[in-house]
Design a protein around this motif. Structure first.
Motif: not given
Length: 931
Positions: A685-687, A690-691, A818-819
């Motif tokens: 899960n890339q999101t 990043y979080e 964020q990214e």
């Protein structure tokens, strides 16, 4: 000419400084040995009043010119010719009211001075063993029985040494040979265990333990055998190359510096690499080199060291373990190895001479310190306390001396009693209070209870009362300023505190009667207890990594070594394994979803509940954690815990993955991963990644009204009005800053001086010169670089009318998404997918990962582990090899890491040995035959 003269002065001063440092460098590590000053070094282990009386007394010279120490409390030296006698046991102090509060010194027998650290070794040994000294008159028997270890726990003679934690690796610059060496000498114990009370080795019929090694190793083809033997030869050549580099450049020293060709001595200077690698030499078939090294062992002098302390854990596993393993593996043919092991063990046994027999993990071995009673520390690393069992147990088995087993069996008993009562039942915290003394509960102590000059300590009925802040009354009634070492624990006068200390203390009254504090009975200095959490440990760390690892690793191995005759080791292991699975294991989110790996993290907890408020799992992986896979795999076979085999495989494969994820193909020292939300199904899960890389993004996403930040305190940014309702400008600005989440202190850092050359200032440079022309230098606005607040300057126009003050505003750059922030971190820190932070990027030639790979191959017979192990070896060899050996490297995330010029003893003693065994015949030193 003037400049030249100044240079000469500087040069002279520099030479003088070098000479001074050279002269005093022998005292440079007193702090590490528990002393802070030379006077404290002489009096370490004494009560304050004893130290003062010793300072005033004159020493009694012996015939040989040395000084005799009079503080030995037992009557006979402990040797093989004079074994422990119960009559020599230290008697408990009678705590009745007839005892004086201070030790008395007979007028016809002057109190002798304690020997200094520079006393020669010969005179020291003679002075401290000559004749029989009588115990102090206030030592009495209790109900006609000799004192036991437990009875002496509250003995006020025992005082803590300064609680400064030692260092396992500590390099000391050796002093020149002109100063006489100090040697350890056998001294009577302060807290001996009577012979009949020693815990003996378990006896009986050895239990049948299931086979650990697999029975399903595949048959090799001639081509496969040739390929395996070729790999085996490559590993042996790497070992021989590093050994020869050590032999030629660092012989009889602890470690080789494989880049510079120099050497290091961080472990007492007793040739750590030589001793630790003895069994490896035998396994590699290098018999000539083994015999040369075994002969050299006889020249090591364990009775003296360049260090003031002995790191008990490091010395036990590297030296004592190395000697015993070499003696065993060579068929018990080299008696000199056993003799040196016994010699070293006798020295180390002094570390266990404490009231509760818990060892001093950094043993002050010099007679000046060893002749004084000490306790174990109140904050000890778990692994340093719990990783002594194998070496001392095996020595007891070989020599038939129960005292070696007794030393570690008492530690095991304490761990067993505590295991179900920690904040995480089944596991022990990474830091342990081993002192045996329960300190007063901080919750029940007021600030008055704790008060002492410089905030030092608690009550002690042996200490003088404080007569003024920072001073105490000595025996002759004179005031004496207390030092950090002398000020131990005080009885406090409440009236004096209320008058002379912080006025807020006066609000904390302890009684309506002003004289209540004077008549209150002092609190006990030591309430006996077992192992416990260190004082003040509201939150504690639990894990099986670097500060705990071998405590858990040794449990199944000790069970094997004792032939299954001591069930407690199996029971303790089972509880620890269950707690590890329940509280520590997590699945990291990696790119390959089909690869199910596990990591044992670290848990921080307050122990109040299991909620996220009181418990936090730190998703950390470390190289030292990688032993766990092998431990779970072996435990699965030894204790028939079938479910643990799969856990062992996944834990080991996580370390293999950690090797494969870096540019060098080598695992970093430690890093943090992203835990899967579902342990069974975990797509990448890339999101979520990043979080984890940018957890503070919501806090940085300020409202648009803060796009301009005020530079001058009290001046609003562009578009904002001035202060209203009679409020000061400063108050208005502070309120605005607080409302927007920026503190006043952060605004003070951004002053006009930061942007005074900006071409977008609201006033031209010519106008500024006009405005300030003719003004005195001292009236200019303070410079922001000086840390002062900038103030607005009121100006006037050509008609003399006042105009508004100049306002400087700073517009911060756009807040990254964020990214954007995550991608920046990934690029700058070279983070692999699924890794949130690399907290240690070095590789120190550690063995834990290849050890588990070797064990998994021997336990499962699966060639997968050999394939992975070979790639690990190739990567290590490629990036660590130097002209003289192999070096630890700085950064495994760099394709060209630079060497750290360090080659620890475990490179030859463990890392290469496990790789060699991985590609040897499966029955070559079988896990069923050797622990």
């Amino acid at each position: 000419m003037l400049r030249l003269r100044r240079s000469r002065v500087v040069l002279v001063l520099a030479v003088f400084a070098v000479i001074t440092l050279y002269h005093f460098r022998g005292l440079g590590h007193l702090k590490d040995s528990g002393g802070v000053t030379l006077e404290q070094l002489k009096h370490s282990g004494l009560r304050d009043d004893e130290a003062k009386s010793r300072t005033k007394s004159t020493s009694t010279p012996l015939d040989d010119g040395s000084e005799k120490s009079s503080n030995i409390v037992t009557s006979k030296p402990i040797t093989k010719d004079h074994p422990h006698d119960p009559s020599d046991t230290l008697k408990p102090l009678d705590q009745g009211p007839h005892l004086p509060t201070k030790p008395t010194v007979s007028s016809d027998q002057p109190d002798d001075d304690v020997e200094s650290s520079t006393t020669s070794d010969t005179s020291t040994a003679q002075a401290e063993t000559e004749g029989e000294s009588k115990p102090p008159s206030n030592l009495t028997e209790h109900d006609g029985e000799p004192a036991t270890v437990a009875q002496t726990l509250s003995d006020p003679v025992v005082e803590d040494i300064p609680d400064v934690h030692g260092q396992g690796r500590l390099e000391i610059v050796p002093v020149d040979g002109s100063s006489p060496k100090i040697h350890w000498t056998q001294l009577p114990e302060h807290f001996p265990v009577p012979t009949e009370s020693l815990i003996p080795l378990p006896t009986g019929q050895v239990k049948k333990i299931a086979s650990i090694q697999s029975k399903k190793f595949p048959n090799e083809t001639p081509e496969e055998k040739a390929g395996r033997e070729s790999k085996l030869d490559s590993i042996k050549k790497t070992f021989a190359f590093s050994w020869n580099g050590y032999r030629k450049n660092a012989w009889m020293q602890d470690e080789l510096s494989p880049v510079s060709g120099k050497y290091r001595n961080p472990f007492c200077g007793w040739a750590a690499t030589l001793v630790d690698s003895l069994d490896s030499l035998w396994m590699f078939g290098m018999k000539e080199e083994f015999e040369e090294a075994a002969e050299a062992v006889g020249k090591i002098d364990f009775t003296t060291s360049i260090r003031n302390d002995i790191p008990l854990f490091e010395v036990t596993i590297r030296y004592l373990g190395g000697l015993i393993a070499a003696y065993d593996i060579s068929g018990s043919k080299y008696r000199g190895l056993l003799d040196k092991a016994v010699e070293l063990a006798e020295i180390l046994m002094g570390a266990f001479d404490t009231p509760n027999r818990m060892p001093m993990t950094f043993y002050l071995w010099k007679p000046t310190f060893a002749s004084q009673p000490h306790r174990a520390r109140t904050r000890v690393v778990l692994a340093e306390l719990g990783s002594l069992s194998l070496e001392f147990t095996r020595l007891a088995q070989i020599t038939k001396e129960n005292k070696y087993y007794d030393a570690i069996a008492r530690i095991t008993d304490e761990f067993e009693a505590w295991q179900n009562h920690t904040k995480i039942p089944g596991l022990w915290p990474n830091s342990v209070d081993a002192s045996g003394c329960k300190k007063p509960d901080p919750a029940s102590i007021t600030r008055l209870d704790n008060f002492a000059p410089n905030g030092l300590g608690y009550y002690n009925e042996q200490s003088p009362q404080i007569s003024a802040v920072g001073k105490t009354n000595t025996a002759d009634g004179n005031a004496d300023t207390t030092s950090h070492q002398a000020a131990k624990r005080y009885v406090f006068d409440v009236d004096m505190a209320t008058e002379n200390s912080d006025p807020r203390l006066a609000k904390r009254q302890t009684s309506n009667d002003e004289s209540a504090a004077e008549t209150e009975k002092p609190k006990p200095d030591c309430v006996p207890q077992g192992l416990s959490s260190p004082p003040g440990s509201a939150w504690e760390d639990f894990g099986i990594g670097g500060t705990a690892d071998s405590t858990y690793e040794y449990l199944p191995k000790e069970y094997l070594l004792l032939g299954g005759l001591e069930d407690k080791y199996g029971e303790m292991y089972g509880k620890a394994a269950d707690a590890t699975v329940k509280h520590l294991l997590f699945r990291p989110m990696i790119e390959d979803e089909k690869r199910h790996v596990l990591i044992a993290g670290r848990l921080a907890t307050s122990g109040k509940s299991t909620s996220s408020r009181d418990q936090k799992l730190v998703p950390e992986q470390a190289h030292l954690n990688c032993f766990a896979g092998g431990m779970f795999a072996m435990g699965s076979r030894i204790f028939d815990r079938k479910e643990d085999m799969d856990i062992g495989k996944r834990l080991t494969d996580a370390c293999v993955w950690a090797y494969e994820m870096t540019p060098t193909g080598i695992m970093p020292e430690n890093f943090q991963a992203v835990p899967c939300e579902n342990i069974e199904k975990c797509p990448f899960n890339q999101t979520l990644w990043y979080e984890k890389l940018d957890p503070y993004h919501p806090r940085r996403n300020f409202p648009s009204s803060t796009s301009q930040v005020v530079l001058d305190n009290g001046i609003p940014s562009a578009g904002q009005g001035g202060p209203k309702d009679g409020k000061s400008e400063s108050t208005s600005s502070n309120q605005t800053a607080d409302k927007n989440g920026a503190s006043d202190s952060s605004l003070r850092k951004r002053q006009v001086g930061d942007v005074e050359n900006d071409d977008k200032l609201l006033q031209s440079k010519e106008d500024q010169e006009k405005d300030t022309k003719g003004e005195p230098e001292t009236d200019k606005a303070p410079n922001a670089a000086d840390g002062q607040m900038a103030t607005p300057t009121t100006t006037s126009n050509e008609e003399g009318q006042a105009v508004a003050p100049v306002i400087y505003a700073y517009t911060p750059p756009p807040i990254p998404s964020q990214e954007e922030y995550a991608l920046s971190r990934i690029e700058n820190e070279k983070l692999p997918k699924g890794v949130s932070r690399i907290t240690g990027s070095r590789y120190l030639l550690r063995p834990e990962a290849v050890e588990s790979v070797f064990i998994l191959y021997r336990v499962t017979g699966d060639d997968y582990w050999r394939q992975k192990g070979w790639k690990m070896f190739q990567s290590i060899q490629k990036h660590t090899q130097t002209d003289l050996g192999a070096s630890a490297i700085s950064d495994v995330m760099s394709e060209t890491p630079y060497p750290l010029d360090e080659m620890e003893s475990f490179w030859l003693a463990e890392t290469l040995k496990y790789l060699y065994l991985l590609f040897s015949e499966p029955d070559y030193y079988s896990l069923d035959d050797y622990v």
